[in-house]
Design a protein around this motif. Structure first.
Motif, PDB file in Angstrom:
ATOM      1  N   SER A   1      -5.239  -2.608   2.596  1.00  0.00           N
ATOM      2  CA  SER A   1      -4.977  -2.679   4.043  1.00  0.00           C
ATOM      3  C   SER A   1      -5.985  -3.581   4.760  1.00  0.00           C
ATOM      4  O   SER A   1      -5.670  -4.176   5.781  1.00  0.00           O
TER       5      SER A   1
ATOM      6  N   GLN B   1       0.831  -1.216   0.000  1.00  0.00           N
ATOM      7  CA  GLN B   1       0.000   0.000   0.000  1.00  0.00           C
ATOM      8  C   GLN B   1       0.865   1.266   0.000  1.00  0.00           C
ATOM      9  O   GLN B   1       0.572   2.231  -0.702  1.00  0.00           O
TER      10      GLN B   1
ATOM     11  N   THR C   1      -3.847  -0.836  -5.089  1.00  0.00           N
ATOM     12  CA  THR C   1      -2.946  -1.228  -3.991  1.00  0.00           C
ATOM     13  C   THR C   1      -3.516  -0.865  -2.628  1.00  0.00           C
ATOM     14  O   THR C   1      -2.821  -0.983  -1.619  1.00  0.00           O
ATOM     15  N   ASP C   2      -4.759  -0.420  -2.585  1.00  0.00           N
ATOM     16  CA  ASP C   2      -5.408  -0.099  -1.314  1.00  0.00           C
ATOM     17  C   ASP C   2      -5.910  -1.394  -0.695  1.00  0.00           C
ATOM     18  O   ASP C   2      -7.095  -1.741  -0.803  1.00  0.00           O
TER      19      ASP C   2
END
Length: 688
Positions: A115, A63, A112-113
């Motif tokens: 989390s 991230q 890429t988020d």
């Protein structure tokens, strides 16, 4: 750069597991280097292993990389948009590429988020793990659009360079600045060679590293100046050197007070007073100098006081003239303007006398370079006490020369000569420190040949600048006395070395005593011819005439050749001499062309004598060009002898040409005036 095969155009051949897409056109190394950090980050994202367990640490790292890419793209886009706003012809192309880059960056950030990927509620979310192809496509679009912006920005810079190059042909100030920067870069290249060798030979020597860093620093400053000239962008807060010149200030002040005779409301009282005070404050550079004599100091202070009083008188009359517009008041105002102009003229004379006399005395005193010789001797002896003593003396000498350069800048009279004074000041300031550090290195390593050679190079640069100061002083005197204007070339402008110059070519060639006597005799005759040419030039009313201009340039160059025969002036080596002779021959051909243009205005009977002289001059120019291109080998003296002999013959012809052209021009003007007079008489008779 060709791409290797891989998923969607990425991956494969490179050691990093990542290669550029074949659709990208990266043709320059600068663009490739700029893209490398971005490529590295994208490679990290794409080359992660799908089958590994996704720990929180891994997810957070992915991230962070995605966010970093997006932030970097955002900053890049802002710069690109700023460039687009300043360049309307490329605005649309740059904006489209910026929009594409921004979209690609946002896509990568979204993919890429991840989390919360290990949490149940994240099922069905499209991420880098579920849509690797999407990341690759976004990366390809990002690199493509960023490359487009970089290439378009390169086009902007190239356009600025071309535009600046065209302007430099006309802007004398920029030409002088570029000449100074180029001379620094080329001379520092030679210094850098020996300084670097010394560092390699003595890696633990602090003074050797200090010496090399000094060269690098000066080259960086010179490069910054080149960029400033090329892009026409001045660093914020920097002031123009012309704003600190006393002569420039006086010139502008006189224009302002003379304008009052045409327009009483052109300036305010406060502005005129403030302008004069600024000029007089700058004269403190002279009065505060420890090297200014008591007589000169007192005279400068006296003239400054007189100028202040006469300005008060001018302001008083000026205020009266605004309310009483009578003839007597107008005459009083004109007289007041003349009085203060005269005072300022006298002040200029005194400042000029002070600076030039001080410079001449200083150059004469330091002509034998005793301190440099002593530093070399203490170095090879390893005498640290002697080094401290003579380093202190060189520092004092440096301060004197720097002070003199500052005073000369005030009275130089033209912008190119002001720039030359600044260049000389910087050269003494920097080279003085470098000589001391080079001498320290030699003293610590007295048997080191490279340390001795390094010190020699810096000492030669110092000696060369001392010699250039003599030429600068002569040209400042020429300007002050009206023998040279803004448009004429200056021998004192910093000159670059020849591209093929090596370290040995920097050392002056030394003929034996018999050869030296013969060259000196030839040079003396050349010097006398230079005086004859200058006398002929003074006769001409139109000093801007092409024939006069060509003649003056040839005379200046011939004078530098004469100085060379005496071991003085700006020409230090045979390479310098040959280069000067090449330019001299070209100027001779230009003169012949100018005379041929003048011939077309003459009657056939008047052309013969001029044609005879031209037909002598042109072959001599070609012969001189041929001699200068002949390899030197071991016949330096013979070549110099031939060149100076031919130069002397050309100068003798120049004297004849200038005299003939002047007489024929006067005759032509008289005939034209007579024709106009007869024509007017005939028309009057016809009316009667």
């Amino acid at each position: 750069m060709a791409a290797s095969s891989g998923p969607a155009g990425f991956g494969g051949a490179g050691p990093s597991g990542f290669a550029f897409d074949s659709g990208l056109e990266i043709k320059t190394r600068s663009v490739e280097q700029t893209l490398l950090p971005l490529v590295s980050q994208i490679t990290t994202l794409i080359n992660h292993k799908d089958n590994t367990k996704k720990s929180d640490k891994t997810l957070q790292a992915i991230q962070r990389v995605g966010q970093a890419v997006n932030l970097a793209v955002g900053r890049f886009v802002k710069v690109g948009e700023a460039i687009a706003n300043e360049n309307w012809d490329l605005k649309e192309e740059i904006n489209i590429a910026c929009i594409e880059a921004k979209q690609a960056g946002e896509t990568i950030a979204a993919l890429t988020d991840i989390s919360s990927l290990n949490h149940p509620e994240s099922d069905g979310q499209i991420t880098i793990f579920t849509d690797k192809t999407g990341v690759i496509k976004a990366a390809r679009l990002l690199l493509s659009s960023v490359t487009k912006v970089l290439l378009l920005a390169d086009r902007v810079v190239i356009k600025q360079i071309i535009t600046s190059r065209n302007k430099d042909l006309k802007d004398e100030k920029k030409k002088a600045k570029m000449a100074a920067a180029r001379a620094v870069l080329e001379k520092c290249t030679m210094m850098l060679l020996t300084a670097s060798k010394t560092c390699l030979r003595h890696p633990n020597c602090e003074s050797a590293h200090k010496n090399k860093e000094g060269v690098f620093d000066r080259m960086k400053v010179a490069l910054d100046k080149v960029i400033e000239i090329v892009t026409d962008c001045k660093p914020s807060g920097e002031t123009d050197i012309s704003s600190v010149s006393i002569f420039t200030g006086i010139k502008e002040f006189k224009m302002n007070i003379e304008a009052l005779l045409e327009n009483l409301y052109f300036q305010s009282k406060e502005n005129l007073s403030a302008t004069l005070e600024v000029i007089l404050e700058r004269t403190e550079d002279f009065t505060d100098s420890a090297y200014t004599s008591h007589e000169h100091r007192e005279r400068i202070l006296e003239l400054s006081t007189q100028a202040r009083l006469e300005l008060q008188q001018l302001l008083s009359v000026w205020i009266q003239s605004q309310s009483k517009k009578t003839k007597s008041i107008a005459e009083e105002l004109e007289l007041a303007v003349l009085k203060i102009s005269h005072s300022l003229k006298e002040l200029k004379k005194e400042l000029h006398r002070t600076a030039t006399q001080l410079t001449a005395d200083l150059l004469k005193y330091h002509a034998d370079h005793v301190v440099l010789k002593a530093l070399k001797l203490t170095g090879v002896e390893g005498n640290l006490e002697g080094l401290a003593e003579y380093a202190c003396k060189l520092s004092e000498q440096k301060e004197q020369l720097v002070e003199v350069c500052r005073l000369l800048r005030h009275i130089s009279g033209t912008e190119p000569l002001e720039i030359t004074c600044v260049h000389a000041e910087e050269t003494f300031q920097v080279t003085g420190q470098q000589i001391i550090s080079a001498a320290e290195t030699l003293t610590l390593h007295p048997s080191s040949k490279i340390a001795k050679e390094n010190l020699d190079v810096f000492c030669e640069a110092w000696e060369s600048q001392i010699g250039d100061m003599s030429t600068l002083l002569r040209e400042i005197n020429d300007v002050f006395e009206g023998r040279r204007g803004e448009k004429y070339g200056y021998l004192s402008l910093p000159k670059p070395m020849k591209n093929n110059a090596n370290l040995k070519s920097l050392k002056p060639d030394k003929p034996d005593s018999e050869e030296q006597a013969k060259i000196a005799k030839l040079g003396l005759k050349l010097g006398l011819l230079t005086s004859d040419v200058n006398c002929e030039i003074k006769k001409w009313e139109d000093q801007e005439n092409e024939i006069v201009r060509n003649g003056r340039n040839m005379s200046s160059m011939a004078y530098s050749l004469y100085l060379f025969t005496r071991g003085e002036g700006p020409l230090k080596t045979s390479q310098d001499l040959i280069h000067q002779l090449e330019v001299f021959a070209e100027e001779g051909l230009k003169l012949a062309s100018s005379v041929q243009v003048f011939l077309k205005q003459l009657k056939d009977d008047d052309k013969l004598m001029l044609l005879l002289e031209i037909n002598k001059l042109i072959p001599l120019c070609h012969q001189l060009q041929t001699v200068t291109k002949t390899p030197l080998q071991n016949q330096v003296f013979l070549k110099v002898d031939k060149c100076i002999t031919k130069t002397r013959s050309m100068m003798a012809i120049l004297v004849q040409l200038l005299s003939l052209c002047y007489k024929l021009l006067k005759k032509l003007q008289m005939e034209n005036n007579r024709w106009v007079s007869v024509t007017n008489k005939d028309s009057v008779d016809g009316k009667t």
